[in-house]
Scaffold this motif. Structure first.
Motif, PDB file in Angstrom:
ATOM      1  N   VAL A  23       0.872  -1.184   0.000  1.00 24.21           N
ATOM      2  CA  VAL A  23       0.000   0.000   0.000  1.00 24.21           C
ATOM      3  C   VAL A  23       0.903   1.225   0.000  1.00 24.21           C
ATOM      4  CG1 VAL A  23      -1.931  -1.114   1.185  1.00 24.21           C
ATOM      5  CG2 VAL A  23      -0.097  -0.065   2.519  1.00 24.21           C
ATOM      6  N   PRO A  24       0.409   2.402  -0.420  1.00 25.02           N
ATOM      7  CA  PRO A  24       1.238   3.607  -0.401  1.00 25.02           C
ATOM      8  C   PRO A  24       1.660   3.965   1.029  1.00 25.02           C
ATOM      9  CG  PRO A  24      -0.696   3.922  -1.778  1.00 25.02           C
ATOM     10  CD  PRO A  24      -0.917   2.646  -1.043  1.00 25.02           C
ATOM     11  N   VAL A  25       2.897   4.388   1.133  1.00 23.31           N
ATOM     12  CA  VAL A  25       3.464   4.845   2.411  1.00 23.31           C
ATOM     13  C   VAL A  25       3.898   6.294   2.226  1.00 23.31           C
ATOM     14  CG1 VAL A  25       5.380   4.594   4.028  1.00 23.31           C
ATOM     15  CG2 VAL A  25       4.223   2.560   3.133  1.00 23.31           C
TER      16      VAL A  25
ATOM     17  N   THR B 126       6.502  16.086   1.545  1.00 23.24           N
ATOM     18  CA  THR B 126       6.041  14.720   1.846  1.00 23.24           C
ATOM     19  C   THR B 126       6.560  13.774   0.768  1.00 23.24           C
ATOM     20  OG1 THR B 126       4.038  15.557   2.900  1.00 23.24           O
ATOM     21  CG2 THR B 126       4.041  13.240   2.210  1.00 23.24           C
ATOM     22  N   LEU B 127       7.151  12.669   1.200  1.00 22.56           N
ATOM     23  CA  LEU B 127       7.576  11.617   0.283  1.00 22.56           C
ATOM     24  C   LEU B 127       6.474  10.559   0.201  1.00 22.56           C
ATOM     25  CD1 LEU B 127      11.313  11.001   1.293  1.00 22.56           C
ATOM     26  CD2 LEU B 127      10.477  12.181  -0.749  1.00 22.56           C
ATOM     27  N   ILE B 128       6.235  10.071  -1.017  1.00 18.21           N
ATOM     28  CA  ILE B 128       5.247   9.008  -1.219  1.00 18.21           C
ATOM     29  C   ILE B 128       5.951   7.794  -1.807  1.00 18.21           C
ATOM     30  CG2 ILE B 128       3.116   8.345  -2.397  1.00 18.21           C
ATOM     31  CD1 ILE B 128       2.397  11.319  -2.518  1.00 18.21           C
TER      32      ILE B 128
ATOM     33  N   LEU C 262      12.545  13.304   9.659  1.00 23.58           N
ATOM     34  CA  LEU C 262      11.342  12.648   9.163  1.00 23.58           C
ATOM     35  C   LEU C 262      10.267  12.699  10.252  1.00 23.58           C
ATOM     36  CD1 LEU C 262      12.906   9.445   7.533  1.00 23.58           C
ATOM     37  CD2 LEU C 262      12.295  11.600   6.412  1.00 23.58           C
ATOM     38  N   SER C 263       8.986  12.811   9.811  1.00 29.77           N
ATOM     39  CA  SER C 263       7.890  12.877  10.791  1.00 29.77           C
ATOM     40  C   SER C 263       6.590  12.440  10.120  1.00 29.77           C
ATOM     41  CB  SER C 263       7.748  14.301  11.346  1.00 29.77           C
ATOM     42  OG  SER C 263       7.429  15.207  10.306  1.00 29.77           O
ATOM     43  N   ASN C 264       5.592  12.183  10.931  1.00 29.42           N
ATOM     44  CA  ASN C 264       4.220  11.898  10.479  1.00 29.42           C
ATOM     45  C   ASN C 264       4.136  10.788   9.421  1.00 29.42           C
ATOM     46  OD1 ASN C 264       3.254  14.043  12.123  1.00 29.42           O
ATOM     47  ND2 ASN C 264       3.754  15.507  10.494  1.00 29.42           N
ATOM     48  N   PRO C 265       4.702   9.612   9.704  1.00 28.59           N
ATOM     49  CA  PRO C 265       4.591   8.539   8.712  1.00 28.59           C
ATOM     50  C   PRO C 265       3.161   7.973   8.677  1.00 28.59           C
ATOM     51  CG  PRO C 265       5.586   7.693  10.704  1.00 28.59           C
ATOM     52  CD  PRO C 265       5.413   9.165  10.910  1.00 28.59           C
ATOM     53  N   THR C 266       2.773   7.516   7.499  1.00 28.64           N
ATOM     54  CA  THR C 266       1.510   6.767   7.389  1.00 28.64           C
ATOM     55  C   THR C 266       1.848   5.376   6.874  1.00 28.64           C
ATOM     56  OG1 THR C 266       1.101   7.515   5.117  1.00 28.64           O
ATOM     57  CG2 THR C 266       0.203   8.864   6.896  1.00 28.64           C
ATOM     58  N   ARG C 267       1.226   4.373   7.500  1.00 28.47           N
ATOM     59  CA  ARG C 267       1.427   2.961   7.146  1.00 28.47           C
ATOM     60  C   ARG C 267       2.893   2.536   7.302  1.00 28.47           C
ATOM     61  NH1 ARG C 267      -1.575   5.210   3.011  1.00 28.47           N
ATOM     62  NH2 ARG C 267      -3.819   4.816   3.163  1.00 28.47           N
ATOM     63  N   ALA C 268       3.617   3.186   8.192  1.00 26.23           N
ATOM     64  CA  ALA C 268       5.008   2.816   8.488  1.00 26.23           C
ATOM     65  C   ALA C 268       5.388   3.477   9.802  1.00 26.23           C
ATOM     66  CB  ALA C 268       5.941   3.271   7.365  1.00 26.23           C
ATOM     67  N   SER C 269       6.488   3.075  10.320  1.00 22.54           N
ATOM     68  CA  SER C 269       7.051   3.727  11.506  1.00 22.54           C
ATOM     69  C   SER C 269       8.454   4.217  11.156  1.00 22.54           C
ATOM     70  CB  SER C 269       7.100   2.766  12.697  1.00 22.54           C
ATOM     71  OG  SER C 269       7.887   1.628  12.386  1.00 22.54           O
ATOM     72  N   ILE C 270       8.933   5.167  11.928  1.00 22.13           N
ATOM     73  CA  ILE C 270      10.259   5.746  11.658  1.00 22.13           C
ATOM     74  C   ILE C 270      11.302   4.987  12.465  1.00 22.13           C
ATOM     75  CG2 ILE C 270      11.698   7.808  11.899  1.00 22.13           C
ATOM     76  CD1 ILE C 270       9.190   9.468  11.452  1.00 22.13           C
TER      77      ILE C 270
END
Length: 235
Positions: free
Chosen positions: A24-26, A49-51, A81-89
């Protein structure tokens, strides 16, 4: 955790990776911030924002680098880096980008090839200059020595180390001139620079300081208005 880029390079390319591909997109936000580097002076502040589309595991960020003519220590920019979606940093966050300077050190020199001072002026002020500002502290040794002038009789000798704080391009030396009542030729003192740190020495070096005499010439006269002698004295 650490990146480096030459100051003369147009941009630093920073890679951000996923440790495994996702179906899925991250997304993840990124931003730069000042370490010892200053935004808009040393680099261009960026954020966004990186996709990562499904199956993609790496994306890149380009941080524009601003070149200057200032000799300076390596400077740092923080990459966060901050505010990841569908992932963790994971890993180092922020990471550090080092901007490696590529400028030559400035030259330090006397502001003039020769100086002059009146014998009764009391003090001679000598200016030293840098050929360009520096981001580093600069030090240079100085000393006086006799030309035709004599230390302790015509001037007070000086020696020491002169420092330029970062960004400062001129500094001055002060030397005491000793006045006398002797009519004499103009006399010289030699001013010499040596042992520069974070800078090079530029000529002319040494340079002369001329002490300009201000005393009137003496009068020559008979010691008496009239003389007498006996005819038998002979002389």
């Amino acid at each position: 955790a650490n990146y480096s880029v030459g100051e003369g390079d147009e941009a630093a390319v920073i890679t951000v990776t996923l440790d495994v591909a996702a179906g899925v997109p991250v997304t993840v936000d990124y931003a730069t911030s000042d370490g010892s580097a200053a935004a808009w002076d040393d680099y261009t502040l960026i954020s966004g924002t990186l996709i990562f589309t499904p199956g993609v595991t790496s994306r890149t960020i380009a941080v524009p680098i601003i070149n200057d003519a200032l000799d300076e220590y390596p400077e740092t920019v923080y990459l966060t880096l901050s505010n990841p979606t569908r992932a963790s940093i994971g890993g180092a966050n922020p990471a550090t980008l080092y901007i490696i300077d590529d400028d030559d050190p400035p030259a330090v020199a006397f502001s003039h090839a020769m100086y002059s001072v009146g014998e009764s002026d009391g003090t001679a002020v000598i200016t030293l200059t840098l050929s360009a500002p520096s981001g580093k502290p600069i030090a240079v040794d100085y000393a006086t020595s006799d030309g035709t002038a004599t230390a302790g009789q015509d001037y007070t000798p000086i020696s020491g180390t002169l420092t330029f704080a970062p960004g400062i391009i001129t500094q001055t030396l002060s030397m005491s001139i000793l006045d006398d009542t002797l009519d004499e030729y103009n006399e010289t003192v030699w001013l010499t620079l040596s042992e520069a740190s974070n800078a090079t020495l530029a000529g002319p070096n040494p340079v002369p300081l001329t002490i300009v005499d201000d005393d009137d010439p003496p009068n020559v006269a008979f010691s008496h208005a009239a003389y007498s002698i006996s005819e038998g004295d002979g002389v």
